[in-house]
Design a protein around this motif. Sequence first.
Motif, short mmCIF file in Angstrom:
data_model
loop_
_atom_site.label_atom_id
_atom_site.label_comp_id
_atom_site.label_asym_id
_atom_site.label_seq_id
_atom_site.Cartn_x
_atom_site.Cartn_y
_atom_site.Cartn_z
N LEU A 245 6.78 22.18 -11.64
CA LEU A 245 6.62 21.02 -12.53
C LEU A 245 7.90 20.20 -12.53
CD1 LEU A 245 4.78 19.60 -14.62
CD2 LEU A 245 5.83 21.05 -16.36
N ALA A 246 7.80 18.93 -12.18
CA ALA A 246 8.98 18.08 -12.07
C ALA A 246 9.28 17.41 -13.41
CB ALA A 246 8.77 17.02 -10.99
N LEU A 247 10.37 17.82 -14.03
CA LEU A 247 10.90 17.17 -15.22
C LEU A 247 12.31 16.72 -14.93
CD1 LEU A 247 9.82 19.70 -18.03
CD2 LEU A 247 8.69 17.55 -17.42
N GLN A 248 12.79 15.73 -15.66
CA GLN A 248 14.17 15.31 -15.51
C GLN A 248 14.83 15.28 -16.88
OE1 GLN A 248 13.28 11.66 -13.04
NE2 GLN A 248 15.02 12.43 -11.89
N GLY A 249 16.09 15.67 -16.90
CA GLY A 249 16.84 15.62 -18.14
C GLY A 249 17.53 14.28 -18.30
N LEU A 250 17.88 13.95 -19.53
CA LEU A 250 18.57 12.68 -19.78
C LEU A 250 19.90 12.61 -19.04
CD1 LEU A 250 17.94 12.02 -23.59
CD2 LEU A 250 17.06 10.73 -21.64
N ALA A 251 20.51 13.75 -18.77
CA ALA A 251 21.80 13.74 -18.07
C ALA A 251 21.71 13.07 -16.71
CB ALA A 251 22.32 15.17 -17.92
N SER A 252 20.55 13.16 -16.05
CA SER A 252 20.41 12.57 -14.72
C SER A 252 20.33 11.05 -14.78
CB SER A 252 19.17 13.14 -14.03
OG SER A 252 17.97 12.76 -14.70
N TYR A 253 20.15 10.49 -15.96
CA TYR A 253 20.07 9.03 -16.12
C TYR A 253 21.35 8.45 -16.74
CZ TYR A 253 15.06 9.59 -15.29
OH TYR A 253 13.85 9.88 -14.72
N ARG A 254 22.27 9.30 -17.15
CA ARG A 254 23.45 8.83 -17.87
C ARG A 254 24.45 8.18 -16.92
NH1 ARG A 254 25.13 13.52 -20.02
NH2 ARG A 254 23.51 13.33 -21.62
N ALA A 255 24.93 7.00 -17.30
CA ALA A 255 25.90 6.28 -16.46
C ALA A 255 27.26 6.95 -16.54
CB ALA A 255 26.00 4.83 -16.92
N GLU A 256 27.98 6.91 -15.43
CA GLU A 256 29.33 7.45 -15.40
C GLU A 256 30.20 6.70 -16.40
OE1 GLU A 256 33.02 7.97 -12.19
OE2 GLU A 256 31.02 7.31 -11.53
N GLY A 257 30.92 7.45 -17.22
CA GLY A 257 31.81 6.83 -18.21
C GLY A 257 31.14 6.53 -19.53
N ALA A 258 29.84 6.81 -19.65
CA ALA A 258 29.13 6.55 -20.91
C ALA A 258 29.57 7.56 -21.95
CB ALA A 258 27.62 6.61 -20.70
#
Length: 290
Positions: A245-258
């Motif tokens: 099952l493919a899920l993604q965490g919010l960490a994979s969308y977080r911009a560098e330096g945010a």
Amino acid sequence: MAADPARIVICAGFAHGLAVSCAALRSAGAGTLAVEAYGHQAHRDLARAPGLRLRPLPVDGGGAVIGAADGADAALLTPAHQFPLGVTLHPQRRREAARWGGVVIEDDYDGEFRYDRQPVGALQALAPDRVIYAGTASKSLAPALRLGWLVVPPRLLDAVIAQLTAGPSGLDQLTLAEFISSGRYDRQIRRARLGYRRRRDRLAAALSRTGRRVSGIAAGLHAVLELPRADAERQLVARAAARGLALQGLASYRAEGADDDRAGLVIGYGRPAEHAYIATLDLLCEILER
């Protein structure tokens, strides 16, 4: 929207339109692009390619914090339905964005799919001389079609066209034009909207039975399940992957330096085949309950 035909540029999907827009802004002298603290990493990579520096904008319950963009030359926003957090840009911040001195690239990635509210008007209508509006047929028809459009401010039109070295086939464009003028495109959107809304309702109901609630579901094709800790996010993503099952965490969308460390799962409900959807929901609930 304020969309004179002379200002509409056809592109090969949103990624192509974003790359063209960022290259045009860089050629016009822009140096810094403000981006929402959460978004697609691929989009940030496209923005960096022509040499733009990125500045992350905090995102809260009212959407992107527009005041944090001061000093940037341009901003990439998803004002109608922030991706992936799902919030709508607050009316006061919409006015701030319209008055802001830089250029805004408005990514209206799911404008056709509003479920529980009236459609949110395009930010472009408030500042047509400073907003590049970007739309696409990838969700309403098919991602493989690679058809999108930009509505470009007059002062940037020549710069955008100069960067447009390629585009979608004329046959695809003529086919979509016929699809629109015949009324079949509207019918397709209505069918798709109803189908996705039913999927969303099933997802929300299934998670509610496990005592969980999702957010960001008034529009779009995904929901966000907030989690208390980053380690829970990592464990659930890994556990789901092990079960197919493919899920993604919010960490994979977080911009560098945010400066933001919230945790959660981004659950897309548009992809599973209809015959497998209920079984997929059951598997998701099983993984969460464990």
